[in-house]
Design an enzyme around this catalytic site. Sequence first.
Site, PDB file in Angstrom:
ATOM      1  N   HIS A 101       0.873  -1.175   0.000  1.00  0.00           N
ATOM      2  CA  HIS A 101       0.000   0.000   0.000  1.00  0.00           C
ATOM      3  C   HIS A 101       0.914   1.230   0.000  1.00  0.00           C
ATOM      4  O   HIS A 101       2.058   1.157   0.437  1.00  0.00           O
ATOM      5  CB  HIS A 101      -0.854   0.081   1.263  1.00  0.00           C
ATOM      6  CG  HIS A 101      -1.785  -1.055   1.497  1.00  0.00           C
ATOM      7  ND1 HIS A 101      -1.362  -2.285   1.938  1.00  0.00           N
ATOM      8  CD2 HIS A 101      -3.135  -1.126   1.390  1.00  0.00           C
ATOM      9  CE1 HIS A 101      -2.406  -3.077   2.093  1.00  0.00           C
ATOM     10  NE2 HIS A 101      -3.496  -2.397   1.768  1.00  0.00           N
ATOM     11  N   ASP A 104       2.299   1.939   3.364  1.00  0.00           N
ATOM     12  CA  ASP A 104       3.300   0.984   3.857  1.00  0.00           C
ATOM     13  C   ASP A 104       4.711   1.487   3.599  1.00  0.00           C
ATOM     14  O   ASP A 104       5.606   1.307   4.423  1.00  0.00           O
ATOM     15  CB  ASP A 104       3.171  -0.368   3.148  1.00  0.00           C
ATOM     16  CG  ASP A 104       1.808  -0.990   3.291  1.00  0.00           C
ATOM     17  OD1 ASP A 104       1.076  -0.618   4.215  1.00  0.00           O
ATOM     18  OD2 ASP A 104       1.485  -1.869   2.470  1.00  0.00           O
TER      19      ASP A 104
END
Length: 438
Positions: A101, A104
């Site tokens: 993501h 992340d």
Amino acid sequence: MAAFFSELETVRFEGRDSDKALAYRWYNAEQMVLGKPLSEHLRFAVAYWHSLAMNGSDPFGAPTIVRPWMTRADAMEGAREKADAAFELFRVLGLPFYTFHDRDIAPEGADLKESLKNFEAMVEYLAKKMEGSKAKLLWGTANLFSHPRFMSGAATNPDPDVFAYSATTVKHCMDATKQLGGSNYVLWGGREGYETLLNTDMGHELDQMGRFLTLVVEYKHKIGFEGQILIEPKPKEPTAHQYDFDAATVYGFLKKYGLENEVKLNLEANHALLAGHSFEHEIATAAMLGVLGSLDVNRGDPLLGWDTDQFPNDLQAMTLALYQVILGGGLGKGGMNFDAKIRRQSIDAEDLVHAHVGAVDLCARAFLNAAALVEKGELKAAVAERYAGWNTPEAKAMLEGKLSLEQISETTLAKGVNPKPRSGKQEKLENLLNRRLF
């Protein structure tokens, strides 16, 4: 920081008789199965989200897993440190793909422009890391669920500013996925649902979601992204009702907005359980509808009603799931992403490696079982025998719409049809399956 995973050896295939804890016993990446190397069938991916960003917190407890990069005063320094650790982990595991993501890999900024600046800087950093690594990007996605701005959804939010913010974020994440050579782009609507109809216009929100996905598809073609666009179904948690409940529900949504030929599904085992299905059911449904795209491989705990995201360890369940993958034609550009996290009490770096090694071997072993079932053909023959009656001219005519209800009735009465119950032979086939597991 470089020492976090770097002291661990690369895990290698050593065969079934190996006593080494960190060795693959079943996953021989180069083994030819059904005409392709095992690695090309399975296309394993390490999830940046669970492996590098999760901290062991749950709804009832504070973080227990504290990595060095999580405590840096300079968030971008921590992000680079996390990336260094990630690529060391990819090297240790020797798996071909990873997933992420946006949040992340890069920290949230003070505003959208700063967040995108951080993200783009880290995409460049990942690109350089990939030059010296065998790891490729299976898919990228945007976290449109964690921040409070998304508490009422992203694409389905009542506030058009949130819709626009989300669309902007996805545009840049798609650019990054293409830049890094990703094979897919995933949309998981973690907050795309509602808590109560007292404050919800469901039709309006579904139209928003349909428009959002159409924008994504249009942009994919505009930039020449050759990967798949994937939606990941989930039935509940965090919202009481998710619009992307399961494979069948999402397919109905795609049909409504004319997107069934543009979008496929990223199916997760734990989400299937929460929807009251098995993983094999969701895979078979998606394959039947022509929208099987990729898999998030994990498991849930049937004793708990929430998304535990544990690493898989049920050989029979995974064999049945991968049997349906093979029958459905394989995963193509998709893969098997370990969307799974170690437990709160598993705080050592080596625990994360053990978790992946066990899951990789479990999935490889299951795939070999599934391939053997396909090659032997016993299950397929049993199913064919059960439906053999539909091969007669009369039965085909009924199924193909060549007979009216009146004609079927007249023929049935004229022949004096009187069907007798026939065994489905379930126990026999379950025994056959268990005898084929190794």
